[in-house]
Enzyme design. Structure first.
Site, PDB file in Angstrom:
ATOM      1  CG  HIS A 173      21.703  75.606  60.561  1.00 40.67           C
ATOM      2  ND1 HIS A 173      22.043  75.557  59.232  1.00 40.67           N
ATOM      3  CD2 HIS A 173      22.513  76.532  61.110  1.00 40.67           C
ATOM      4  CE1 HIS A 173      23.036  76.413  58.994  1.00 40.67           C
ATOM      5  NE2 HIS A 173      23.344  77.013  60.125  1.00 40.67           N
ATOM      6  CG  ASP A 400      13.986  68.110  58.494  1.00 44.54           C
ATOM      7  OD1 ASP A 400      15.028  68.435  59.063  1.00 44.54           O
ATOM      8  OD2 ASP A 400      13.902  67.167  57.666  1.00 44.54           O
TER       9      ASP A 400
HETATM   10  C1  G6P Z   1      21.624  69.019  61.759  1.00 44.55           C
HETATM   11  C2  G6P Z   1      22.167  70.196  62.539  1.00 44.55           C
HETATM   12  C3  G6P Z   1      23.611  70.472  62.183  1.00 44.55           C
HETATM   13  C4  G6P Z   1      24.414  69.199  62.331  1.00 44.55           C
HETATM   14  C5  G6P Z   1      23.820  68.096  61.458  1.00 44.55           C
HETATM   15  C6  G6P Z   1      24.577  66.765  61.583  1.00 44.55           C
HETATM   16  O1  G6P Z   1      21.444  69.345  60.435  1.00 44.55           O
HETATM   17  O2  G6P Z   1      21.368  71.343  62.348  1.00 44.55           O
HETATM   18  O3  G6P Z   1      24.164  71.468  63.016  1.00 44.55           O
HETATM   19  O4  G6P Z   1      25.767  69.403  62.000  1.00 44.55           O
HETATM   20  O5  G6P Z   1      22.481  67.897  61.857  1.00 44.55           O
HETATM   21  O6  G6P Z   1      24.622  66.348  62.903  1.00 44.55           O
HETATM   22  P1  G6P Z   1      25.975  66.123  63.689  1.00 44.55           P
HETATM   23  O7  G6P Z   1      25.545  65.864  65.094  1.00 44.55           O
HETATM   24  O8  G6P Z   1      26.616  64.933  63.043  1.00 44.55           O
HETATM   25  O9  G6P Z   1      26.833  67.344  63.552  1.00 44.55           O
END
Ligand code: G6P
Length: 509
Positions: A173, A400
Site C-alpha cells: 500500500h 504517499d
Molecule cells: C498506512 C499503511 C497501512 C496502515 C495505515 C495506518 O496507510 O499503508 O497499512 O494501516 O497507514 O497506520 P497504522 O500504523 O495505524 O496501522
C-alpha cells in the site's frame, strides 16, 4: 472478476479492519472500520468462504477476551476474522520498530528518519513467523492468500519454510523507493528475496513497480518479460543462506508476476453518505460557521510523510503574497492521531502546533482566525460533511502510496465545484493529474500560487475539473482494484485497470 478456480481466499493484514471498544462489564465490542478495503474484500471473502487474519488493534485485551467480539463480527459479515495478538515486546520491535521506524520512512524516501536497529529485524522475522503459524491453522490446499502491506513482506517465505507453500499475492500500500534509497537497508537482500516468494506482487503505481524491478534486476540479475500492467519476472534459485545470494546468473526457480494496481475507494458509499440530508445539513452548518469564506480543507494522519509543515508554510506564504485571501479563506486542518509512541511523531505534533500558533498569531484579526486546527479522530459522517463543505482540498504529501483522502474528497463533492490541490508525489497524482492542480510540496511558493489559483478559479473550470476527477475515481474504484489484482492471479488473468499512466512533472503542470 476473481481467480477462475474460485479458490478460498485468505486475507492477511497487520490490522484487522475493525475497531475494538471496551465495555463497562469488561467485555469488548468490535465495529467494522470504515473504508474501501473492507467493502471490497468482505463480499469476496463471503462468497468464497474466506478468512481475514490480523491484529485486532489492542494489547490491552487477551485473545480469549476479543474472540467473542470477533465471532459476532464474523457472523455479521459472513466471513471469519481471526486475531493475531502481540506482546509488548513484539509491538515495540515489529510494529513501532521495524515496520514504522525502518520500512515506513525508507519506503517514503526519508531514510534519515530510519532507525536501523538489528533487534527490530529479528522481531520482524519472528512476528512474520507468528502470522505464518496463524495462516497454517486455517489454510487448506488450494487456498489463495492475499497479503497486505509492508508489515508482512516475509510471510510467503515463512510459509514455505514451514512446508506450507500456498499460492500467495502481496500488495504494497506504500510506495516502493528508488534503488539508491533501498540499498541503505541492511536487510535489502533478505527482504527482496522473501518478497520474491510471492506469486504476484502488486504496487500502487508504475513508479513503484519500476523502482522494485530496478532493485531486483540490480541485486539479483533477474529477467523481466512483458510490458503490460503485469510483467513476469524469472527468479533465480537462491541458496539457503543470505550469504549465498547476490548478483549472478542462476537457474530459474519460479516466475513471479509484478503489477501496478492503483487502489481506489468505494465511490458510491462516499458519494451516498455525502448526499444524506443530515450530512448536507452538517456541511451547511460548517459553511455558515466560516461565514461564506472559502474552506481549504486538510485531512491527514499525523505523519511526517504528509508534508504538514510544508502545507502550513505554503499557506503562510499565500497569506503574505495574496492579501486578498485575508478574511476570505480558512484553512481547516484535521490531524488524526497516529503511532504516538514513536518520537518522530510526537516531535511532529509539537512542530505543527508551534507553526499553527505562529501563523495564527501573525494573521488573526478581529472576526477571522485563518487556521482552524483539530487533532482528533473524525467519524465518517463528519468527514463527509467537511469534504462536501470544502471549496478546496489541499494534499501536500512528500510521498504517499496513493492518498485516499484525495479520492474521497472527489467522491463526496456531489455539487462538483471543489478544487483538488494534490502533491505530485502522491500515488494518486498519476490518475488524477488531469483534473487536479498538481504541486511540488517542497515548493512552498508554488503551493501558495496554487491556493490563489484555486481560490480565484472560475466556476466553469472548477466543474470541468471535478467532473474529470469524479469520473476517474468512480470508474477506478476499490472493486475494480480487487478484481484486477485477483484477476491477475488467475491463470492467464488480465488486469483491467486502465488509468495507469505514469505522472512525470512537466513545465506546463
Ligand atoms: C498506512 C499503511 C497501512 C496502515 C495505515 C495506518 O496507510 O499503508 O497499512 O494501516 O497507514 O497506520 P497504522 O500504523 O495505524 O496501522
Amino acid at each position: 472478476m476473481e481467480p477462475g478456480d474460485q479458490a478460498r481466499l485468505i486475507v492477511v493484514s497487520n490490522r484487522l479492519p475493525l475497531v475494538l471498544n471496551a465495555r463497562e462489564d469488561g467485555g469488548w465490542d468490535a465495529k467494522a472500520s470504515s473504508g474501501g478495503l473492507i467493502s471490497a474484500l468482505v463480499p469476496v471473502l463471503r462468497r468464497r468462504g474466506g478468512v481475514w487474519i490480523g491484529w485486532p488493534g489492542t494489547t490491552e485485551a487477551t485473545r480469549e477476551e476479543v474472540e467473542p467480539a470477533l465471532a459476532a463480527m464474523s457472523e455479521t459479515y459472513g466471513c471469519t476474522f481471526k486475531p493475531v495478538m502481540f506482546t509488548q515486546q513484539e509491538m515495540e520491535g515489529f510494529y513501532f520498530g521495524f515496520s514504522n521506524e525502518v520500512i515506513w520512512p525508507l519506503f517514503h524516501d526519508l531514510f534519515t528518519n530510519c532507525n536501523f536497529q538489528p533487534d527490530y529485524w529479528k522481531t520482524y522475522q519472528e512476528v512474520n513467523r507468528k502470522f505464518a503459524a496463524a495462516v497454517a491453522e486455517v489454510a487448506r490446499p488450494g487456498d489463495f492468500l492475499w497479503v497486505h502491506d509492508y508489515h508482512l513482506m516475509d510471510l510467503a517465505s515463512e510459509l514455505r519454510r514451514m512446508g506450507l507453500p500456498s499460492r500467495a499475492g502481496f500488495f504494497l500500500h506504500t510506495p516502493f523507493p528508488p534503488l539508491e534509497i533501498f540499498l541503505r537497508l541492511p536487510w535489502r537482500f533478505e527482504i527482496l528475496r522473501n518478497l520474491l516468494e510471492f506469486n504476484l506482487i502488486g504496487f500502487q503505481t508504475l513508479r513503484d513497480r519500476r523502482n522494485f524491478l530496478t532493485c531486483i534486476k540490480v541485486l539479483f540479475n533477474v529477467r523481466v518479460k512483458g510490458t503490460g500492467s503485469v510483467v513476469r519476472v524469472q527468479v533465480p534459485a537462491f541458496g539457503a543462506e543470505p550469504a549465498a545470494m547476490g548478483p549472478g546468473p542462476a537457474q530459474v526457480a519460479q516466475t513471479v508476476s509484478v503489477g501496478a494496481f492503483p487502489i481506489g475507494i468505494d465511490f458510491h458509499a462516499v458519494a451516498g453518505l455525502a448526499a444524506r440530508p443530515e450530512v448536507r445539513a452538517k456541511a451547511q452548518a460548517l459553511k455558515n460557521d466560516i461565514r461564506g469564506r472559502q474552506m481549504i480543507l486538510g485531512v491527514d494522519r499525523l505523519d511526517y510523510t504528509k508534508g504538514l509543515p510544508n502545507k502550513l508554510q505554503a499557506f503562510r506564504n499565500a497569506l503574505h503574497h495574496y492579501p486578498e485571501l485575508h478574511h476570505r479563506v480558512n484553512l481547516v486542518q484535521h490531524v488524526v492521531p497516529s503511532r504516538k509512541e514513536i518520537p518522530d511523531y510526537r516531535q511532529l505534533r509539537l512542530e505543527l502546533e508551534h507553526l499553527i500558533g505562529q501563523i495564527n498569531g501573525e494573521f488573526t484579526e478581529s472576526g477571522w482566525v485563518p487556521i482552524h486546527y483539530m487533532f482528533h479522530n473524525l467519524g465518517a459522517e463528519d468527514l463527509a460533511a467537511y469534504y462536501l463543505a470544502a471549496d478546496i482540498a489541499l494534499v501536500t504529501s512528500l510521498k504517499d502510496g496513493m492518498n485516499l483522502v484525495a479520492k474521497e474528497y472527489c467522491a463526496a463533492q456531489i455539487e462538483q465545484a471543489g478544487v483538488l490541490i494534490l502533491s505530485e508525489f502522491a500515488g494518486a497524482a498519476a490518475q488524477l493529474q488531469r483534473g487536479a492542480l498538481l504541486v511540488n510540496p517542497y515548493d512552498i511558493d508554488g503551493v501558495a500560487a496554487a491556493i490563489q489559483r484555486a481560490f480565484t478559479m472560475p466556476d466553469k473550470e472548477r466543474r470541468e475539473r471535478m467532473r474529470l476527477l469524479r469520473r476517474t475515481v468512480r470508474t477506478e474504484d476499490v472493486f475494480r482494484w480487487a478484481d484486477a489484482f485477483l484477476g491477475a492471479t488467475a491463470k492467464g488473468g488480465v488486469a483491467h485497470l486502465t488509468n495507469l499512466e505514469d505522472y512525470l512533472p512537466s513545465a506546463s503542470t
